[in-house]
Design a protein around this motif. Structure first.
Motif, PDB file in Angstrom:
ATOM      1  N   VAL A  16       1.135  -0.928   0.123  1.00 20.98           N
ATOM      2  CA  VAL A  16      -0.159  -0.070  -0.335  1.00 20.98           C
ATOM      3  C   VAL A  16       1.162   0.876   0.002  1.00 20.98           C
ATOM      4  N   PRO A  17       1.548   1.750   1.082  1.00 23.44           N
ATOM      5  CA  PRO A  17       2.302   2.893   0.745  1.00 23.44           C
ATOM      6  C   PRO A  17       3.491   2.652  -0.330  1.00 23.44           C
ATOM      7  N   ILE A  18       4.176   1.874  -0.801  1.00 25.95           N
ATOM      8  CA  ILE A  18       4.690   1.195  -2.012  1.00 25.95           C
ATOM      9  C   ILE A  18       3.686   2.173  -3.082  1.00 25.95           C
ATOM     10  N   SER A  19       2.445   1.486  -3.398  1.00 22.38           N
ATOM     11  CA  SER A  19       1.797   2.017  -4.490  1.00 22.38           C
ATOM     12  C   SER A  19       1.484   3.199  -4.131  1.00 22.38           C
ATOM     13  N   ALA A  20       1.519   3.728  -2.893  1.00 23.77           N
ATOM     14  CA  ALA A  20       1.025   5.066  -2.826  1.00 23.77           C
ATOM     15  C   ALA A  20       2.371   6.412  -3.211  1.00 23.77           C
ATOM     16  N   ALA A  21       3.219   5.685  -2.957  1.00 26.33           N
ATOM     17  CA  ALA A  21       4.573   6.280  -3.033  1.00 26.33           C
ATOM     18  C   ALA A  21       4.340   5.998  -4.637  1.00 26.33           C
ATOM     19  N   GLY A  22       4.746   5.745  -5.265  1.00 29.02           N
ATOM     20  CA  GLY A  22       4.640   4.913  -6.827  1.00 29.02           C
ATOM     21  C   GLY A  22       4.023   6.350  -7.801  1.00 29.02           C
ATOM     22  N   THR A  23       2.331   5.738  -7.338  1.00 26.94           N
ATOM     23  CA  THR A  23       1.406   6.751  -7.953  1.00 26.94           C
ATOM     24  C   THR A  23       1.755   8.589  -7.770  1.00 26.94           C
ATOM     25  N   THR A  24       1.842   8.271  -6.482  1.00 26.59           N
ATOM     26  CA  THR A  24       2.638  10.197  -6.508  1.00 26.59           C
ATOM     27  C   THR A  24       3.685  10.440  -7.290  1.00 26.59           C
ATOM     28  N   LEU A  25       5.429   9.526  -7.011  1.00 26.38           N
ATOM     29  CA  LEU A  25       5.581   9.940  -8.281  1.00 26.38           C
ATOM     30  C   LEU A  25       5.879   9.670  -9.840  1.00 26.38           C
ATOM     31  N   LEU A  26       4.818   9.115  -9.834  1.00 29.64           N
ATOM     32  CA  LEU A  26       4.537   8.394 -11.576  1.00 29.64           C
ATOM     33  C   LEU A  26       3.702  10.404 -11.936  1.00 29.64           C
ATOM     34  N   THR A  27       3.020  10.346 -10.775  1.00 32.77           N
ATOM     35  CA  THR A  27       1.698  11.938 -11.552  1.00 32.77           C
ATOM     36  C   THR A  27       2.412  12.614 -11.545  1.00 32.77           C
ATOM     37  N   ILE A  28       3.450  13.049 -10.522  1.00 33.67           N
ATOM     38  CA  ILE A  28       4.536  14.201 -10.633  1.00 33.67           C
ATOM     39  C   ILE A  28       5.275  14.076 -11.727  1.00 33.67           C
ATOM     40  N   GLY A  29       5.658  12.413 -11.947  1.00 33.78           N
ATOM     41  CA  GLY A  29       6.922  13.325 -13.356  1.00 33.78           C
ATOM     42  C   GLY A  29       6.417  13.281 -14.462  1.00 33.78           C
ATOM     43  N   VAL A  30       5.180  12.621 -14.378  1.00 34.75           N
ATOM     44  CA  VAL A  30       4.003  12.687 -15.767  1.00 34.75           C
ATOM     45  C   VAL A  30       3.531  14.363 -15.858  1.00 34.75           C
ATOM     46  N   LEU A  31       3.423  15.252 -14.625  1.00 36.29           N
ATOM     47  CA  LEU A  31       2.064  16.345 -14.904  1.00 36.29           C
ATOM     48  C   LEU A  31       3.488  17.424 -14.936  1.00 36.29           C
ATOM     49  N   SER A  32       4.699  17.221 -14.333  1.00 36.46           N
ATOM     50  CA  SER A  32       6.220  17.938 -14.934  1.00 36.46           C
ATOM     51  C   SER A  32       6.466  17.986 -15.928  1.00 36.46           C
ATOM     52  N   THR A  33       6.021  17.334 -16.903  1.00 32.71           N
ATOM     53  CA  THR A  33       6.630  16.753 -18.324  1.00 32.71           C
ATOM     54  C   THR A  33       5.723  17.299 -19.316  1.00 32.71           C
ATOM     55  N   ARG A  34       4.301  17.269 -18.870  1.00 31.08           N
ATOM     56  CA  ARG A  34       3.275  18.264 -19.550  1.00 31.08           C
ATOM     57  C   ARG A  34       3.040  19.606 -19.053  1.00 31.08           C
ATOM     58  N   MET A  35       3.147  20.015 -18.017  1.00 29.85           N
ATOM     59  CA  MET A  35       3.069  21.794 -17.746  1.00 29.85           C
ATOM     60  C   MET A  35       4.631  22.358 -18.666  1.00 29.85           C
ATOM     61  N   SER A  36       5.716  21.889 -18.521  1.00 30.66           N
ATOM     62  CA  SER A  36       6.506  22.104 -19.317  1.00 30.66           C
ATOM     63  C   SER A  36       6.537  22.103 -20.898  1.00 30.66           C
ATOM     64  N   ALA A  37       6.352  21.028 -20.886  1.00 31.04           N
ATOM     65  CA  ALA A  37       5.342  21.395 -23.183  1.00 31.04           C
ATOM     66  C   ALA A  37       4.486  22.636 -22.653  1.00 31.04           C
ATOM     67  N   HIS A  38       3.514  22.754 -21.925  1.00 31.25           N
ATOM     68  CA  HIS A  38       3.042  23.693 -22.176  1.00 31.25           C
ATOM     69  C   HIS A  38       3.551  25.042 -22.048  1.00 31.25           C
ATOM     70  N   ALA A  39       4.242  25.424 -21.233  1.00 34.23           N
ATOM     71  CA  ALA A  39       4.966  26.165 -20.945  1.00 34.23           C
ATOM     72  C   ALA A  39       5.666  26.818 -22.271  1.00 34.23           C
ATOM     73  N   GLU A  40       6.621  25.165 -22.545  1.00 33.61           N
ATOM     74  CA  GLU A  40       7.410  26.000 -23.898  1.00 33.61           C
ATOM     75  C   GLU A  40       5.939  26.103 -25.092  1.00 33.61           C
ATOM     76  N   ALA A  41       4.732  25.549 -25.345  1.00 34.94           N
ATOM     77  CA  ALA A  41       3.816  26.259 -25.830  1.00 34.94           C
ATOM     78  C   ALA A  41       3.952  27.509 -26.230  1.00 34.94           C
ATOM     79  N   MET A  42       3.160  27.699 -24.878  1.00 33.12           N
ATOM     80  CA  MET A  42       3.352  29.584 -24.628  1.00 33.12           C
ATOM     81  C   MET A  42       4.069  30.575 -24.732  1.00 33.12           C
ATOM     82  N   ARG A  43       4.966  29.846 -24.062  1.00 30.64           N
ATOM     83  CA  ARG A  43       6.275  30.618 -24.804  1.00 30.64           C
ATOM     84  C   ARG A  43       6.244  31.467 -26.545  1.00 30.64           C
TER      85      ARG A  43
END
Length: 131
Positions: free
Chosen positions: A95-122
């Motif tokens: 349970v804590p391993i899957s919660a940490a994995g889900t959190t890290l995966l979500t942060i990584g995916v969202l960070s990449t998408r936010m960076s791509a969005h910022a680049e598109a806006m620039r």
């Protein structure tokens, strides 16, 4: 150019975070599979050391007889081989391993998408300024 280098470094870190999350989710999946094996598969127990004919035991979850729960009263050898606490400990550890994995995966995916969005806006701002 410094902004581009920073953005590439940011995306690289986001990719590593995403990889850690995927790795932790894979580990949690292995723990879930181990728990399923402990609960769902039948097993054998040696009644004495080097037993040529071990006792056949039903799975812990799908037992019709009382080998899993009432075997202690009948001196059955199956009662202590696969205990519920072991399976629940494996499940609880996942349970804590899957919660940490889900959190890290979500942060990584969202960070990449936010960076791509910022680049598109620039890029859009640059195109609007050039007109």
């Amino acid at each position: 150019m410094r902004s581009r280098e920073y953005d590439l470094d940011f995306r690289d870190r986001a990719g590593r975070i995403r990889a850690w999350g995927a790795g932790l989710l894979s580990l949690a999946a292995v723990l879930w599979a181990w728990c399923a094996v402990l609960l769902l598969t039948p097993y054998t127990v040696d009644e004495e050391p080097d037993d040529r004919y071990p006792a056949e035991c039903e799975s812990r979850l799908f037992t019709d007889r009382g080998t899993a729960n009432e075997g202690l009263y009948r001196n059955d050898h199956c009662q202590n081989e696969r205990d519920w606490p072991e399976a629940l400990a494996v499940l609880g550890l996942s349970v804590p391993i899957s919660a940490a994995g889900t959190t890290l995966l979500t942060i990584g995916v969202l960070s990449t998408r936010m960076s791509a969005h910022a680049e598109a806006m620039r890029e859009l701002d640059r195109l609007a300024d050039s007109r």
